[in-house]
Design a protein around this motif. Structure first.
Motif, PDB file in Angstrom:
ATOM      1  N   THR A 345      11.048  57.908  20.430  1.00  0.00           N
ATOM      2  CA  THR A 345      11.047  57.074  19.762  1.00  0.00           C
ATOM      3  C   THR A 345      12.490  55.583  20.580  1.00  0.00           C
ATOM      4  O   THR A 345      12.070  54.630  20.427  1.00  0.00           O
ATOM      5  CB  THR A 345      11.649  58.117  18.589  1.00  0.00           C
ATOM      6  OG1 THR A 345      10.643  58.735  17.998  1.00  0.00           O
ATOM      7  CG2 THR A 345      12.264  56.543  18.063  1.00  0.00           C
ATOM      8  N   HIS A 346      13.618  56.475  21.351  1.00  0.00           N
ATOM      9  CA  HIS A 346      14.226  55.506  21.548  1.00  0.00           C
ATOM     10  C   HIS A 346      13.757  54.393  22.767  1.00  0.00           C
ATOM     11  O   HIS A 346      13.960  53.669  22.890  1.00  0.00           O
ATOM     12  CB  HIS A 346      15.694  56.830  22.169  1.00  0.00           C
ATOM     13  CG  HIS A 346      16.731  55.930  23.019  1.00  0.00           C
ATOM     14  ND1 HIS A 346      17.628  55.003  22.192  1.00  0.00           N
ATOM     15  CD2 HIS A 346      17.493  55.407  24.418  1.00  0.00           C
ATOM     16  CE1 HIS A 346      18.198  54.358  23.376  1.00  0.00           C
ATOM     17  NE2 HIS A 346      17.972  54.982  24.652  1.00  0.00           N
ATOM     18  N   ASN A 348      11.501  53.480  22.950  1.00  0.00           N
ATOM     19  CA  ASN A 348       9.927  52.206  22.421  1.00  0.00           C
ATOM     20  C   ASN A 348      11.256  51.570  21.220  1.00  0.00           C
ATOM     21  O   ASN A 348      11.212  49.846  21.475  1.00  0.00           O
ATOM     22  CB  ASN A 348       9.013  53.670  21.143  1.00  0.00           C
ATOM     23  CG  ASN A 348       8.092  53.719  21.961  1.00  0.00           C
ATOM     24  OD1 ASN A 348       8.248  53.511  22.599  1.00  0.00           O
ATOM     25  ND2 ASN A 348       7.738  54.693  20.610  1.00  0.00           N
ATOM     26  N   GLU A 349      12.097  52.029  20.501  1.00  0.00           N
ATOM     27  CA  GLU A 349      13.521  51.096  20.199  1.00  0.00           C
ATOM     28  C   GLU A 349      14.119  50.292  21.019  1.00  0.00           C
ATOM     29  O   GLU A 349      14.153  48.542  20.610  1.00  0.00           O
ATOM     30  CB  GLU A 349      14.322  52.017  19.311  1.00  0.00           C
ATOM     31  CG  GLU A 349      15.047  51.283  18.531  1.00  0.00           C
ATOM     32  CD  GLU A 349      14.954  50.162  17.227  1.00  0.00           C
ATOM     33  OE1 GLU A 349      15.468  49.869  16.581  1.00  0.00           O
ATOM     34  OE2 GLU A 349      13.617  50.969  17.514  1.00  0.00           O
ATOM     35  N   THR A 350      14.696  51.113  22.512  1.00  0.00           N
ATOM     36  CA  THR A 350      15.163  50.150  23.239  1.00  0.00           C
ATOM     37  C   THR A 350      13.574  48.617  23.755  1.00  0.00           C
ATOM     38  O   THR A 350      14.449  47.507  23.387  1.00  0.00           O
ATOM     39  CB  THR A 350      15.527  50.494  24.771  1.00  0.00           C
ATOM     40  OG1 THR A 350      16.368  51.705  24.142  1.00  0.00           O
ATOM     41  CG2 THR A 350      16.048  50.128  24.962  1.00  0.00           C
ATOM     42  N   PHE A 352      11.602  47.475  21.672  1.00  0.00           N
ATOM     43  CA  PHE A 352      11.306  47.050  20.146  1.00  0.00           C
ATOM     44  C   PHE A 352      12.203  45.268  20.503  1.00  0.00           C
ATOM     45  O   PHE A 352      12.176  44.424  20.119  1.00  0.00           O
ATOM     46  CB  PHE A 352      10.956  47.563  19.531  1.00  0.00           C
ATOM     47  CG  PHE A 352      10.780  46.752  18.423  1.00  0.00           C
ATOM     48  CD1 PHE A 352       8.900  46.400  18.135  1.00  0.00           C
ATOM     49  CD2 PHE A 352      11.846  47.257  17.136  1.00  0.00           C
ATOM     50  CE1 PHE A 352       9.421  45.566  16.333  1.00  0.00           C
ATOM     51  CE2 PHE A 352      11.195  45.652  16.410  1.00  0.00           C
ATOM     52  CZ  PHE A 352      10.112  45.168  15.981  1.00  0.00           C
ATOM     53  N   GLN A 353      13.431  46.223  20.467  1.00  0.00           N
ATOM     54  CA  GLN A 353      14.834  45.648  20.678  1.00  0.00           C
ATOM     55  C   GLN A 353      15.039  44.553  21.586  1.00  0.00           C
ATOM     56  O   GLN A 353      15.785  43.582  21.247  1.00  0.00           O
ATOM     57  CB  GLN A 353      15.633  46.430  19.698  1.00  0.00           C
ATOM     58  CG  GLN A 353      15.633  47.657  18.614  1.00  0.00           C
ATOM     59  CD  GLN A 353      15.841  46.177  17.984  1.00  0.00           C
ATOM     60  OE1 GLN A 353      16.433  45.413  17.579  1.00  0.00           O
ATOM     61  NE2 GLN A 353      15.422  46.499  16.237  1.00  0.00           N
ATOM     62  N   ARG A 370       9.998  45.722   9.340  1.00  0.00           N
ATOM     63  CA  ARG A 370      11.029  45.803  10.800  1.00  0.00           C
ATOM     64  C   ARG A 370      10.894  45.081  11.264  1.00  0.00           C
ATOM     65  O   ARG A 370      10.243  43.939  11.459  1.00  0.00           O
ATOM     66  CB  ARG A 370      10.895  46.936  12.011  1.00  0.00           C
ATOM     67  CG  ARG A 370      11.099  49.086  11.120  1.00  0.00           C
ATOM     68  CD  ARG A 370      10.327  49.450  12.880  1.00  0.00           C
ATOM     69  NE  ARG A 370      11.694  49.887  13.304  1.00  0.00           N
ATOM     70  CZ  ARG A 370      11.531  49.635  15.239  1.00  0.00           C
ATOM     71  NH1 ARG A 370      10.633  50.454  15.605  1.00  0.00           N
ATOM     72  NH2 ARG A 370      12.795  49.541  15.411  1.00  0.00           N
ATOM     73  N   ASN A 372      13.267  43.119  15.311  1.00  0.00           N
ATOM     74  CA  ASN A 372      14.000  43.163  16.264  1.00  0.00           C
ATOM     75  C   ASN A 372      14.983  41.876  16.387  1.00  0.00           C
ATOM     76  O   ASN A 372      15.270  41.238  15.354  1.00  0.00           O
ATOM     77  CB  ASN A 372      13.418  43.273  17.920  1.00  0.00           C
ATOM     78  CG  ASN A 372      12.585  41.587  17.962  1.00  0.00           C
ATOM     79  OD1 ASN A 372      12.411  40.843  17.220  1.00  0.00           O
ATOM     80  ND2 ASN A 372      12.149  41.685  18.880  1.00  0.00           N
ATOM     81  N   GLU A 383      19.177  42.080   9.997  1.00  0.00           N
ATOM     82  CA  GLU A 383      17.831  42.520   9.626  1.00  0.00           C
ATOM     83  C   GLU A 383      17.719  43.620   8.609  1.00  0.00           C
ATOM     84  O   GLU A 383      16.935  43.794   8.110  1.00  0.00           O
ATOM     85  CB  GLU A 383      18.176  43.810  11.088  1.00  0.00           C
ATOM     86  CG  GLU A 383      17.965  43.816  12.151  1.00  0.00           C
ATOM     87  CD  GLU A 383      17.865  44.316  13.425  1.00  0.00           C
ATOM     88  OE1 GLU A 383      17.120  45.420  12.753  1.00  0.00           O
ATOM     89  OE2 GLU A 383      18.282  44.446  14.716  1.00  0.00           O
TER      90      GLU A 383
END
Length: 693
Positions: A345-346, A348-350, A352-353, A370, A372, A383
């Motif tokens: 998840t981290h 993917n979030e990294t 994505f952002q 959501r 980014n 956001e």
């Protein structure tokens, strides 16, 4: 509260409830029996009093039908007094007036009895109300006419004494009443309104149970129709009311209630002891299990229970031990999976952002789920402000409408929509949409939402256009340089030979022809010079210019070429103490002349204003030429810097190309904003001169 305490409390409450329910049921049953006994007793007493009343009437009838020929004799009156069934003996004449009245019981002969006494055709017993008193009159015609006597009347007063006579030997109270209530001077009844209501609406025999007097004592009553009385030519029904004291029911119920409470307390005490013992026996293993579960809930998965006790307890503890062991293994496996999911998840979030493109995920209702950082920055909102908003509310209305159209295409077709670009507010946005597929059902993935990717490609497209334009200009510059070089060589020979020929001839006509040749040759040389100038083969890289001075000079010049009139005006807005620009002055003048000429042509005969503005920014100087002419259509704006492209009938199409080429060589830029029908603004940026001029 512990399990043992809860179990004991529940069991005790059940016992108390059961005891109370039993007491209520027993009390209710006893009350029902008492009510039935009381009503039976009431019926018996009421029937006995009613029979006494009928017996009295029969005795009165016997006395009436066995009257002697002379009822006034002392013997007959003594016999009536002994039986106490008659209060007066009245003799009346044919006109209905009493001739004589004999007091039998000692009750005074009251005034109302002096009224009319009718002679009946045969023996009869009737009830009459005279004044406030009701009497029973047994009347019969006289056996023989004596001294004007036509009828004989035996009269009995319905008073308190008569009521006691009827109820003699009984615990009940007897009284007489009509629909108006109890007769005067007779025993009252408790809650007489209940009797009056019953008398007014019922006939025959009726019970009235559950009465209480003013002291709260219980009474039961009954009402029976016993005849009709005549009062002032009006007939009314006379009722015999019987009232029986039933306070013994309350005393009996209180005694039974005390006994039931005592028995219930004894039963509850004994049962509580047994429940206490049973509760401890049943809840002790559960309490051990509960404490073990608390330790497991606290994170101690190594706890185990000793498999002792009865068979059920051992089975329960064995199951707990197996569960605790399996739970320990499952928790370790779960923690490992959580770590993997957290890391994924981290990541993917990294990703994505960190993506440079703006990414917006939408649900099936086209609401933002959501965004980014890039999307939030591009849309000019945080956001938190964007999440849960409808996609139509994202950014400007035109951009939100564009996003909505892309998302709906993805929903309808179930396929990506890529590279859809639209220019909004001088920015070019490239938007793509991709379906978010969920769980596959029936060999077909379910689309749960949409991913919208947006990029502001204004700078990129502008850079690509400038590169393409520069490439065109570079190729054209090389071509024009070559063409000019090839033309210059024979042109020099032609010019030299023409000059030689002109010096050797004297014919005026020939000299005139040679003059034309020289004039056209100079014109060709001028054109070649322009081509060389366009190719950029000059080395004035270190020249500088004062933009304000050049604007003043050019405006002073163009005012003669385009004189101001009532319809054409020139304005200037110059920033004072403007730094020097890194560009030669003649190039500035050439650029301004081209731009002002285009502005004047755009205004045309309709008239308008040409405005020239200079400003200083961080590293560059800005020069703007604005007109309020016809503007440039959207479809032509991308081609205005192309060489030889023009919309004017006599134009060469090199003006803006020359401007663009000159600025590009000096590190500047040129941008055009135009609204068709409202006007055009050409904005030039020129680097500042770093050295002191």
């Amino acid at each position: 509260m512990s399990l043992f305490q809860r179990f004991f409390l529940i069991a005790t409450l059940v016992l108390v409830f059961q005891s109370l329910l039993t007491a209520l049921l027993v009390s209710g049953r006893v009350r029902e029996q008492d009510d039935q006994l009381a009503l039976t007793e009431l019926d018996d007493e009421s029937q006995r009093i009613y029979e006494n009343f009928n017996s009295w009437k029969r005795v009165l009838w016997e006395q009436l039908v066995t009257l002697p020929e002379d009822p006034t004799t002392d013997e007959f009156r003594a016999r009536l007094a002994a039986r106490r069934t008659v209060d007066w003996l009245v003799l009346s004449n044919g006109e209905g007036r009493p001739e004589d009245a004999f007091n039998i019981s000692g009750v005074p002969f009251f005034e109302e009895l002096h009224g009319s006494w009718d002679t009946p055709p045969r023996p009869v017993i009737a009830l009459q109300q005279r004044g406030n008193t009701v009497v029973i009159i047994a009347s019969t015609p006289a056996p023989s006419s004596r001294d004007g006597v036509s009828s004989i009347h035996l009269v009995k007063l319905l008073d308190d004494t008569f009521c006691r006579q009827l109820a003699i030997g009984s615990a009940a109270t007897a009284t007489f009443m009509t629909a108006a209530g109890v007769l005067p001077d007779l025993p009252e009844v408790p809650r007489s309104e209940s009797f009056v209501k019953t008398v007014s609406s019922q006939r025959g025999y009726l019970r009235i149970p559950g009465l209480r007097n003013d002291r709260g004592e219980r009474f039961n009553g009954s009402v029976r129709n016993i005849g009709t009385i005549l009062s002032n030519t009006e007939y009314m029904t006379l009722h015999l009311a019987v009232v029986l004291n039933a306070s013994w029911q309350d005393h009996r119920l209180q005694t039974i209630g005390r006994n039931l409470v005592l028995a219930s307390l004894i039963s509850i005490g004994l049962s509580a002891g047994l429940v206490l013992l049973g509760s401890w026996t049943l809840t002790k293993p559960v309490m051990h299990l509960s404490r073990a579960m608390d330790r497991v809930a606290g994170g101690d998965l190594s706890v185990r229970l000793a498999e002792s006790g009865g068979q059920e307890t051992r089975t329960l503890f064995q199951g707990f031990n197996r569960m605790a062991g399996q739970l320990e293994v499952d928790v370790a496996e779960r923690e490992r999976h959580i770590e993997e999911i957290t890391a994924l998840t981290h990541t993917n979030e990294t990703i994505f952002q960190s993506i440079g493109s703006g990414m917006i995920t939408l649900d099936w209702q086209l609401n933002v789920v959501r965004v980014n950082h890039s999307a939030a920055e591009l849309l000019g909102a945080s956001e938190a402000e964007l999440v849960d908003c409808s996609v139509t509310e994202v950014g400007t209305p035109e951009l939100g409408e564009h996003f909505t159209g892309i998302a709906r295409q993805v929903q309808q077709n179930g396929s990506p929509v890529v590279g859809n670009a639209r220019r909004i507010n001088h920015h070019l946005y490239e938007v793509s949409g991709f379906p978010l597929r969920g769980i596959v059902t029936e060999s077909r993935p379910v689309i749960e939402g949409c991913l919208v990717i947006v990029d502001d490609v204004t700078e990129r497209v502008s850079l690509e256009e400038r590169m393409a334009r520069a490439e065109k200009l570079s190729s054209l510059a090389i071509l024009t340089a070559g063409v000019a070089h090839e033309i210059n060589n024979p042109l020099s020979s032609i010019t030299t030979n023409v000059q030689n020929i002109a010096s050797e001839i004297d014919d005026p006509e020939q000299k005139r022809a040679i003059g034309y040749i020289q004039q056209e040759t100079r014109r060709i040389r001028y054109i070649v010079g322009r081509l060389l100038k366009f190719s950029g083969n000059r080395s004035e890289s270190h020249a500088w210019a004062d933009l304000n001075d050049e604007v003043e000079l050019v405006l002073a010049t163009v005012q003669f070429a385009f004189p101001q009139s009532g319809t054409l005006h020139f304005e200037k807005h110059l920033t004072e103490e403007l730094p020097a620009a890194r560009i030669p002055g003649d190039e500035v003048r050439q650029i301004l002349l081209n731009l002002i000429t285009n502005a004047v042509h755009a205004i045309g005969e309709a008239g308008g204003t040409v405005r020239v503005t200079t400003t200083s920014e961080e590293d560059v100087l800005a020069l703007e030429v604005t007109d309020d002419g016809a503007g440039i259509p959207e479809e032509l704006r991308q081609r205005i810097f192309d060489p030889f492209f023009t919309t004017k009938a006599e134009g060469s199409g090199l003006g803006l190309s020359v401007v663009y080429g000159l600025l590009s060589r000096r590190g500047g830029s040129c941008a055009i904003s135009s609204v068709h029908g409202e006007g055009t603004t050409v904005r030039l940026t020129i680097p500042k001169w770093r050295d002191t001029p």
